[in-house]
Design a protein around this motif. Structure first.
Motif, short mmCIF file in Angstrom:
data_model
loop_
_atom_site.label_atom_id
_atom_site.label_comp_id
_atom_site.label_asym_id
_atom_site.label_seq_id
_atom_site.Cartn_x
_atom_site.Cartn_y
_atom_site.Cartn_z
N ARG A 24 0.94 -1.22 -0.04
CA ARG A 24 0.03 -0.02 -0.19
C ARG A 24 0.79 1.37 -0.04
O ARG A 24 0.21 2.37 -0.22
CB ARG A 24 -1.00 -0.02 0.94
N LEU A 25 2.14 1.09 0.24
CA LEU A 25 3.20 2.29 0.31
C LEU A 25 3.93 2.40 -0.91
O LEU A 25 4.60 3.40 -1.14
CB LEU A 25 4.07 2.17 1.39
N ALA A 26 3.37 1.48 -2.03
CA ALA A 26 4.32 1.91 -3.37
C ALA A 26 4.17 3.04 -3.76
O ALA A 26 3.09 3.97 -3.86
CB ALA A 26 3.40 0.88 -4.31
N GLY A 27 4.98 3.76 -4.48
CA GLY A 27 5.26 5.21 -4.86
C GLY A 27 5.56 6.20 -3.89
O GLY A 27 6.05 7.25 -4.34
N LEU A 84 12.24 -5.01 9.27
CA LEU A 84 11.53 -4.18 8.28
C LEU A 84 12.22 -4.11 6.92
O LEU A 84 11.15 -4.16 5.98
CB LEU A 84 11.14 -2.63 8.96
N ALA A 85 13.42 -3.74 6.87
CA ALA A 85 13.97 -3.80 5.48
C ALA A 85 13.81 -4.97 4.85
O ALA A 85 13.47 -4.78 3.44
CB ALA A 85 15.47 -3.24 5.56
N VAL A 86 14.00 -6.21 5.19
CA VAL A 86 13.74 -7.45 4.50
C VAL A 86 12.43 -7.38 4.01
O VAL A 86 12.17 -7.95 3.08
CB VAL A 86 14.23 -8.65 5.66
N ARG A 87 11.32 -7.25 4.95
CA ARG A 87 10.16 -7.24 4.74
C ARG A 87 9.70 -6.40 3.48
O ARG A 87 8.81 -6.61 2.48
CB ARG A 87 9.09 -6.91 5.90
N LEU A 88 10.04 -5.18 3.55
CA LEU A 88 9.79 -4.22 2.37
C LEU A 88 10.57 -4.66 1.01
O LEU A 88 10.08 -4.45 0.21
CB LEU A 88 10.26 -2.81 2.78
N GLU A 89 11.82 -5.30 1.28
CA GLU A 89 12.37 -5.79 0.14
C GLU A 89 11.68 -6.96 -0.71
O GLU A 89 11.36 -6.86 -2.04
CB GLU A 89 13.81 -6.41 0.40
N GLY A 142 8.91 -5.66 -2.75
CA GLY A 142 9.05 -5.10 -3.95
C GLY A 142 9.20 -3.70 -3.90
O GLY A 142 8.95 -3.00 -4.86
N LEU A 143 9.46 -3.11 -2.63
CA LEU A 143 9.35 -1.40 -2.47
C LEU A 143 10.73 -0.87 -2.43
O LEU A 143 11.56 -1.51 -2.14
CB LEU A 143 8.59 -1.32 -1.22
N THR A 144 10.74 0.44 -2.87
CA THR A 144 12.13 1.06 -2.80
C THR A 144 12.20 1.80 -1.42
O THR A 144 11.17 2.46 -1.05
CB THR A 144 12.23 1.79 -4.18
N PHE A 145 13.27 1.75 -0.93
CA PHE A 145 13.48 2.27 0.40
C PHE A 145 14.80 2.63 0.84
O PHE A 145 15.67 1.98 0.02
CB PHE A 145 12.83 1.32 1.63
#
Length: 417
Positions: A354-357, A370-375, A378-381
């Motif tokens: 839901r945070l895409a973009g 949290l970084a592993v989960r976002l990776e 497929g999100l950029t962070f």
């Protein structure tokens, strides 16, 4: 609407109870002076050690409402307290110390109050209800939370069901949460509220028989045992509270989001039990702009930051709905200290897509989890060492800061929320 119930009698505290109150206040003051927080918990522990029945004694002169849930209980407690002040002084554990010690500390400061509006941790609800003999109990929701030390949700619902069975209190319960509905169905006097439930992943099986729940639209029911959503007396409909007479009352909160409209609906139903009309209750709720730092907008390093608390999957889901469309920058912070629960596996239940973009910045003790989960999502962070680095790196726009419990408190202290 008039409150027809008799006012509870006020009896003077015994010498032992007075000593316990005084000792508790002194312990709390020492804790504050030492910079260890508000002192409400240690003060209550000291007081209860000297008089184990003190909580019950302090509540004898109050008309009490208890508020319990996994999410939203602090905000709902605040909304109810504001509504009931239309009829008289209120004592409340507004800072969220919601176990017996913290509740005892709060009530010790309310000798002149008429009402007690008390947030209660889910695990202690039945115990506190036994002690304070509430006039009303608001049950909002049950979902997974602090997985390393909290009971499974079905077990909590069973604890509520058994502990509240036969209570004299009016139960104001969310009909859209099957676990809450099952827990409350053992009680003789229930007002059912259609408050909605966006997070449904903790109630796909029937709490009554274990069968697979059917959820057509906003309804729910079990085809195996017949347990189903009860008919509601109060309901949230868009931006309106629908009362038992079918009258629609506008909700004009300063607090954002659908979840807070649901909290206001339950609060209006509770206020009516105490004789406060819906219009009066909802008008008074407008004055609430933040709750213990939640929703505060602060300026830090020349940037606007909005502080949002989300401590479990259900809370994160509701919080994401508050965020503006991309490209609003988002700061995420997660800890796993004692007050958070040390098991972070719940991160995998949150739909971070839901945070895409959004430009996403990650801090906190468990930033790598949290970084592993976002990776995987497929999100950029960007992982940052601290809030200063994140704020300086964020592009233009108000930064939406979402943090779990202790991370939220740390963030508030640092940025001045």
């Amino acid at each position: 609407m008039q409150d027809a119930s008799p006012q509870r009698g006020s009896e003077p505290l015994s010498p032992r109870a007075k000593l316990a109150v005084t000792a508790g206040k002194m312990a709390a003051a020492v804790s504050r002076t030492a910079g260890r927080g508000s002192g409400s918990v240690i003060g209550g522990k000291v007081a209860l050690k000297l008089d184990p029945d003190l909580l019950a004694r302090l509540a004898t002169h109050l008309d009490v409402v208890l508020v319990s849930a996994t999410n939203g209980k602090t905000t709902t407690t605040r909304l109810i307290a504001e509504a009931l002040r239309a009829n008289g002084p209120v004592v409340s554990n507004a800072l969220g110390a919601n176990m017996p010690a913290g509740i005892t500390s709060a009530l010790a400061g309310g000798s002149d109050a008429k009402y007690g509006v008390i947030e209660v941790d889910e695990k202690y609800l039945a115990t506190v209800a036994r002690d304070v003999r509430p006039k009303a109990i608001a049950l909002l929701n049950l979902s997974r939370d602090q997985l390393d030390r909290a009971a499974e949700t079905r077990m909590l619902a069973e604890k509520w069901r058994e502990g509240l069975s036969g209570t004299d209190a009016v139960i104001i319960a969310n009909a859209d949460d099957p676990l809450v509905a099952w827990a409350a169905s053992s009680c003789p006097n229930v007002l059912w509220v259609g408050a909605g439930q966006e997070w449904k992943d903790d109630a796909w099986s029937c709490p009554s028989c274990g069968g697979v729940m059917q959820r057509p639209g906003d309804d729910w029911g079990c085809p195996e045992c017949g347990f189903r959503r009860p008919p509601t007396t109060w309901a949230l409909s868009g931006d309106y509270v629908i009362d038992p007479h079918g009258t629609a009352w506008p909700i004009t909160l300063q607090l954002p989001g659908r979840a807070n409209k649901a909290n206001a609906t339950t609060s209006a139903a509770v206020a009516a039990v105490f004789g406060v009309a819906p219009k009066v209750a909802l008008d008074r709720m407008q004055s609430v702009t933040a709750v213990a730092g939640r929703y505060d907008v602060v300026t830090y390093l020349g940037r606007e930051l909005r502080l949002l608390l989300a401590k479990n999957p259900a809370g994160w889901l509701e919080t994401f709905s508050l965020i503006d469309q991309p490209p609003a920058p988002v700061l995420l912070s997660v800890n796993a200290l004692g007050a958070d629960g040390t098991d972070t596996s719940w991160l995998w239940d949150v739909d971070y897509t839901r945070l895409a973009g959004h430009p996403i910045f990650v801090i906190g003790q468990r930033k790598l989890d949290l970084a592993v989960r976002l990776e995987v999502a497929g999100l950029t962070f960007r992982v940052c060492e601290n809030v200063d680095e994140a704020v300086r790196a964020a592009p233009a726009g108000r930064i939406e800061c979402i943090a779990n419990y202790t991370a939220f408190q740390q963030l508030r202290r640092q940025v001045g929320g």
